[in-house]
Design a protein around this motif. Structure first.
Motif, PDB file in Angstrom:
ATOM      1  N   SER A  10     -46.776 -83.580  18.855  1.00 17.27           N
ATOM      2  CA  SER A  10     -46.729 -83.508  20.314  1.00 17.27           C
ATOM      3  C   SER A  10     -48.207 -84.002  20.702  1.00 17.27           C
ATOM      4  N   GLY A  11     -48.928 -84.017  19.751  1.00 19.16           N
ATOM      5  CA  GLY A  11     -50.357 -84.645  20.042  1.00 19.16           C
ATOM      6  C   GLY A  11     -51.513 -83.252  20.573  1.00 19.16           C
ATOM      7  N   ALA A  35     -52.550 -86.723  24.938  1.00 19.23           N
ATOM      8  CA  ALA A  35     -52.259 -86.200  23.700  1.00 19.23           C
ATOM      9  C   ALA A  35     -52.981 -86.994  22.698  1.00 19.23           C
ATOM     10  N   VAL A  36     -53.201 -86.353  21.468  1.00 23.07           N
ATOM     11  CA  VAL A  36     -54.069 -86.800  20.234  1.00 23.07           C
ATOM     12  C   VAL A  36     -53.132 -87.443  19.466  1.00 23.07           C
ATOM     13  N   ARG A  37     -53.938 -88.654  19.011  1.00 25.29           N
ATOM     14  CA  ARG A  37     -53.217 -89.540  17.886  1.00 25.29           C
ATOM     15  C   ARG A  37     -53.868 -89.040  16.533  1.00 25.29           C
ATOM     16  N   GLU A  38     -55.089 -88.938  16.313  1.00 22.91           N
ATOM     17  CA  GLU A  38     -55.673 -88.486  15.040  1.00 22.91           C
ATOM     18  C   GLU A  38     -57.077 -87.878  15.165  1.00 22.91           C
ATOM     19  N   GLN A  52     -53.904 -91.055  22.424  1.00 18.93           N
ATOM     20  CA  GLN A  52     -52.872 -91.969  22.572  1.00 18.93           C
ATOM     21  C   GLN A  52     -53.019 -93.353  22.874  1.00 18.93           C
ATOM     22  N   ASP A  53     -53.919 -93.486  23.792  1.00 22.89           N
ATOM     23  CA  ASP A  53     -54.105 -94.673  24.599  1.00 22.89           C
ATOM     24  C   ASP A  53     -55.337 -95.211  23.713  1.00 22.89           C
ATOM     25  N   ALA A  98     -65.586 -96.274  23.407  1.00 17.46           N
ATOM     26  CA  ALA A  98     -64.860 -97.090  22.510  1.00 17.46           C
ATOM     27  C   ALA A  98     -63.353 -96.877  22.394  1.00 17.46           C
ATOM     28  N   VAL A  99     -62.655 -97.828  22.163  1.00 18.87           N
ATOM     29  CA  VAL A  99     -61.215 -97.827  22.269  1.00 18.87           C
ATOM     30  C   VAL A  99     -60.512 -98.251  20.918  1.00 18.87           C
TER      31      VAL A  99
END
Length: 377
Positions: free
Chosen positions: A170-171, A209-212, A225-226, A249-250
């Protein structure tokens, strides 16, 4: 190991681990903190610590299998980068999402309480005699044991110098371990945090939410997530940042840059229907000439077909068999050039050249103008 395939690998400061495609975990390197999950065996002596690397009597130079409760999904190795620091731990996530840890737990990086290890006892500089040294606590360090945090939604793990991070499907992001440099990233989890509670997992809040997540020795970085990147902890020589901050940074979503899946192979074309083969009439049969005419019209171009048919009918006509001024003349002598042109035309018709040529030769052979003079009389 050279004959096995690894599905995931990770490296600590002085140790390495790999998860094979079968789900088996293998580790190798420096085991002195128990981070490889290997207890000392025969001839292996754990009484030498990091600052005695040259005198150490225990190394694991080759990959060695680790006993786990089931197939392993991923692994993370932590630890410092200084030989005098003495830090190393391992975090394992099984296919059943069980979170296991082993190794050094000096700052709660294993996410559970453990017995304190007397490092003076296992130092070669210890004044105690070797037979008086107690290694029972050290044996416990080498054993993969469930941490306090257990969540069936855990998808990713990361290990830093002496801290550990976990991300759920769920992040959500959780952490435990050392936070004196702000690397935990939660209020009350850095310098003023009670060391007796460092092993207790805390949720690290983020605005999305966190992706990594990934850990350094004293800092942590994550991707939302973005794709926005956040960092916190000791990432400069002048200041510690205890809360996640954007760095401008993205990160690109790896799923967006992945090559498209290969297109499905087209279905094979159906086999052509078999045309029933009928036997052709033999030369001399009443139907033979009609058969040849029909074959010419179906196999040749219209103009070529009519040219051939005219020659067939002309060969059967009595007017083409005798020339009144010159007497009997054979078809070949009267129309030899036409006959050669006819053969050239017939070469354009696939699978029909021999058939029509045979018929024409039969017509020529049976023509009155091609018989011997005695037969004409």
């Amino acid at each position: 190991l050279t004959k096995l395939r690894a599905g995931f690998i990770d490296a600590g400061s002085q140790s390495s681990a790999a998860v094979l495609e079968s789900g088996k975990l293998v580790t190798w390197g420096d085991p002195v903190e128990g981070q490889l999950a290997h207890a000392p065996g025969d001839g292996e002596d754990p009484t030498y610590h990091h600052y005695q690397a040259l005198a150490r009597h225990w190394l694991v130079p080759d990959p060695r299998a680790v006993e786990t409760s089931g197939p392993v999904k991923t692994v993370a190795l932590g630890g410092g980068h200084s030989l005098t620091k003495g830090a190393g731990h391992m975090v394992v996530l099984t296919n059943e999402t069980e979170l296991l840890t082993c190794g050094l737990n000096r700052n709660g990086q294993l996410g559970r309480e453990t017995q304190e290890v007397d490092y003076v006892c296992i130092s070669p500089r210890s004044p105690r005699r070797k037979e008086d040294q107690d290694h029972s606590h050290f044996d416990a360090m080498c054993r993969l044991t469930p941490s306090l945090l257990q969540d069936p939604d855990i998808t990713q793990i990361a290990a830093g110098g002496e801290h550990t991070f976990v991300v759920t499907a769920s992040g959500k992001m959780f952490a435990f371990g050392q936070g004196n440099h702000g690397q935990i990233g939660a209020d009350g989890a850095h310098g003023d945090r009670d060391m007796e509670h460092e092993f207790v997992p805390v949720e690290v809040p983020l605005e999305q939410a966190v992706r990594e997540v990934a850990c350094g020795v004293h800092h942590t970085i994550c991707v939302g997530q973005d794709g926005e990147c956040y960092v916190w902890g000791d990432f400069s020589s002048s200041a510690d940042h205890s809360l996640p901050a954007k760095i401008g940074a993205v990160a690109q979503d790896p799923r967006a840059s992945a090559p498209p899946p290969p297109a499905e192979a087209p279905a094979p074309a159906p086999a052509p229907a078999l045309v029933p083969v009928t036997s052709a009439p033999a030369p001399g049969d009443a139907e033979y000439e009609d058969y040849i005419v029909e074959e010419c019209r179906s196999k040749l171009k219209p103009l070529d077909a009519e040219w051939v048919i005219q020659r067939i009918y002309a060969a059967r006509s009595p007017r083409s068999c005798r020339n009144e001024s010159s007497g009997p003349v054979g078809l070949l002598s009267d129309a030899g050039e036409d006959f050669q042109n006819l053969l050239a035309k017939l070469e354009e018709a696939e699978d029909q050249v021999q058939l029509v040529t045979t018929h024409l030769q039969h017509v020529v052979d049976s023509s009155p103008g091609n018989k011997a003079p005695s037969e004409e009389l």
